[in-house]
Design a protein around this motif. Sequence first.
Motif, short mmCIF file in Angstrom:
data_model
loop_
_atom_site.label_atom_id
_atom_site.label_comp_id
_atom_site.label_asym_id
_atom_site.label_seq_id
_atom_site.Cartn_x
_atom_site.Cartn_y
_atom_site.Cartn_z
N VAL A 1 45.18 68.30 -8.51
CA VAL A 1 45.91 67.79 -7.36
C VAL A 1 45.05 68.04 -6.12
O VAL A 1 44.63 69.17 -5.86
CB VAL A 1 47.30 68.44 -7.24
CG1 VAL A 1 47.21 69.96 -7.20
CG2 VAL A 1 48.03 67.91 -6.01
N VAL A 2 44.77 66.98 -5.38
CA VAL A 2 43.85 67.08 -4.24
C VAL A 2 44.44 66.40 -3.02
O VAL A 2 45.31 65.53 -3.12
CB VAL A 2 42.48 66.46 -4.56
CG1 VAL A 2 41.82 67.15 -5.73
CG2 VAL A 2 42.61 64.96 -4.82
N SER A 3 43.94 66.83 -1.86
CA SER A 3 44.21 66.16 -0.60
C SER A 3 42.90 65.52 -0.15
O SER A 3 41.90 66.21 0.04
CB SER A 3 44.69 67.17 0.45
OG SER A 3 44.68 66.60 1.75
N GLY A 4 42.90 64.21 -0.01
CA GLY A 4 41.68 63.50 0.36
C GLY A 4 41.74 62.99 1.80
O GLY A 4 42.72 62.37 2.21
N LEU A 5 40.69 63.29 2.57
CA LEU A 5 40.60 62.80 3.94
C LEU A 5 39.20 62.25 4.20
O LEU A 5 38.21 62.78 3.68
CB LEU A 5 40.89 63.92 4.95
CG LEU A 5 42.35 64.39 5.08
CD1 LEU A 5 42.44 65.60 6.00
CD2 LEU A 5 43.24 63.26 5.58
N SER A 6 39.13 61.22 5.01
CA SER A 6 37.85 60.63 5.38
C SER A 6 37.26 61.38 6.57
O SER A 6 37.94 61.63 7.57
CB SER A 6 38.03 59.16 5.75
OG SER A 6 36.83 58.62 6.26
N ALA B 1 30.47 60.64 7.16
CA ALA B 1 30.10 61.66 6.17
C ALA B 1 30.75 61.39 4.82
O ALA B 1 30.31 61.91 3.80
CB ALA B 1 30.48 63.05 6.67
N GLY B 2 31.83 60.59 4.81
CA GLY B 2 32.47 60.22 3.56
C GLY B 2 33.83 60.89 3.38
O GLY B 2 34.31 61.63 4.24
N VAL B 3 34.44 60.62 2.23
CA VAL B 3 35.74 61.18 1.88
C VAL B 3 35.53 62.47 1.08
O VAL B 3 34.75 62.48 0.12
CB VAL B 3 36.59 60.19 1.07
CG1 VAL B 3 37.88 60.84 0.60
CG2 VAL B 3 36.87 58.93 1.88
N PHE B 4 36.22 63.52 1.49
CA PHE B 4 36.12 64.80 0.78
C PHE B 4 37.52 65.22 0.31
O PHE B 4 38.47 65.18 1.10
CB PHE B 4 35.51 65.88 1.66
CG PHE B 4 34.07 65.62 2.00
CD1 PHE B 4 33.07 65.96 1.11
CD2 PHE B 4 33.73 65.03 3.21
CE1 PHE B 4 31.73 65.72 1.42
CE2 PHE B 4 32.39 64.78 3.53
CZ PHE B 4 31.40 65.13 2.63
N GLU B 5 37.60 65.60 -0.96
CA GLU B 5 38.87 66.00 -1.53
C GLU B 5 38.98 67.52 -1.56
O GLU B 5 38.05 68.21 -1.97
CB GLU B 5 39.01 65.44 -2.95
CG GLU B 5 39.09 63.93 -2.99
CD GLU B 5 39.23 63.40 -4.41
OE1 GLU B 5 38.83 64.14 -5.34
OE2 GLU B 5 39.76 62.29 -4.59
#
Length: 529
Positions: free
Chosen positions: A367-372, A376-380
Amino acid sequence: MQGRRIFLSCALLSVGVWLALLSLATSEPGKKRLRPTPFSPTAVEAVDGATLQDVACLSASDCWAVGYSRAPAGGNLQTLIEHWDGSTWSIVPSPLYGQFFGVTCNSTSDCWAVGPGLSAHWDGVAWSIVPVPAVPANEVYGVTCDSTADCWMVGSYYDAALGRQLTLTEHWNGVSWSVVSSPISSARLLDSVACNSSSDCWSVGGNLIMHWDGWSWSQNFAPNYQGSLRSVTCPLSSFCWAVGGTFGSSSSIGKWDGNSWIVTAGTVNGDFLEAVACAAGSDCWAVGSSGPNNSALIKHWDGASWSDVPAPAPTAARDALYGVSCVTASDCWAVGQRMSGLAAPLVEHWDGVAWSVIPTPPVFDRVVSGLSHASAGVFEMDLRRPGGECRRGQVEGNYQIVLSFPADLSSVGSCTTSSGAVVSSAIGPEPNQYTINLAGVPNAQRTTVSLAAAQDTLGNSGNISASLEVLTGDTNGDGRVNAFDIAQTKASSGAPVTAANFRLDVNTDGNLNATDTALVKSTVGSALP
């Protein structure tokens, strides 16, 4: 009530402490003997997938089952907690990485779940980690409580001077856990503990049987017994049962009559009993696995003798039961695992007539929270690691949660949240994933996201809950924002945003600079509840 079972976890003082203990437990098999699965006596690691290891019931509508899961390809182990409300088994948010092997309950607002290096408490609202003493290679498998201020958990620890595991007993006095000395023994671990009163407890493991008289633990070896005892229960002070077996040989049942223990072995090659519980002195159940049939093993005591009771047909290539608990003579639960490729939880119910398999929810392994972070890109961010979500995002309060499952999802009834709002939710982007977009999520709070009637293509079904802990600026993940977070963020100023430091890009603009430091400063003093 009592609980028991197999593997690794840690009450976290910091991420570093947790990782160090995890490394010790998995990289030094000579110092940390992880329990074998019933299907492979030489195995030293859990199978991929999920398993339930113990169950404790307070009523027909209130049961807890605990265990652990692991993502495919040797991912991190994660504690697993499920609850029965009288109609459905639901996955309940559980603390961090690790494994639970035992569970016990005093009341609807007072339950304990334990595993190696880990204890967690249910207060009627949520499960939270409770610190345990720092003991080398701590392995805890069983727990029981005589009252809210009198609990025991048992297992083993590594003694560097002797170069081996020794028995471990820890006591809860209503405030904290502490180590209580137990006899040094060649039997390296204790698996289970049961109490009739504050001065009458029994613990078993290997061929060792120990008794607590209110002052100290004393040891007794089971006479002429070379197997392994896994579970003990005591309907009366003068009447206890202990069960276990010898791998590749047969199951074993021991009885305490108030004067002495007598352990007898069965005759079926490959049978092994893992747990025992009683609804009354003349109504007890023992469960485990049947080697010849690759099926669950169930035995019943009617007050005069033990007899085999038919288990449901195997639900997979191999079934095994590890825990059992009874509310009444016509309401008992047994939990374990079914294995066909990935392991999956197995839950069976006794209604007074027959045992039947009850559906359980699909268990998510990630289970992850992904933000752009802009260019630099999207990091989970793994939401089951300490600290939760420390980033604010481009729009404050807006977050995306993605749950991943071992098997593809076929349907989800609905998605709700305890705070904020669900903007959208759907299966995807992959068929084994479910994506939830939230708005208005409050800071310094734990938000619970719940999926109702989730079902996968393997036939697993039930309710699922996961937690999103948001604490903006908590870059070091210790549950509070203070000078340490400021210093850490300031020290990274000017560095590029990478997978190693993206937590420090608190405003997610793709840059590590004074703006992030100022945002952390503005939240100093906030903390998770």
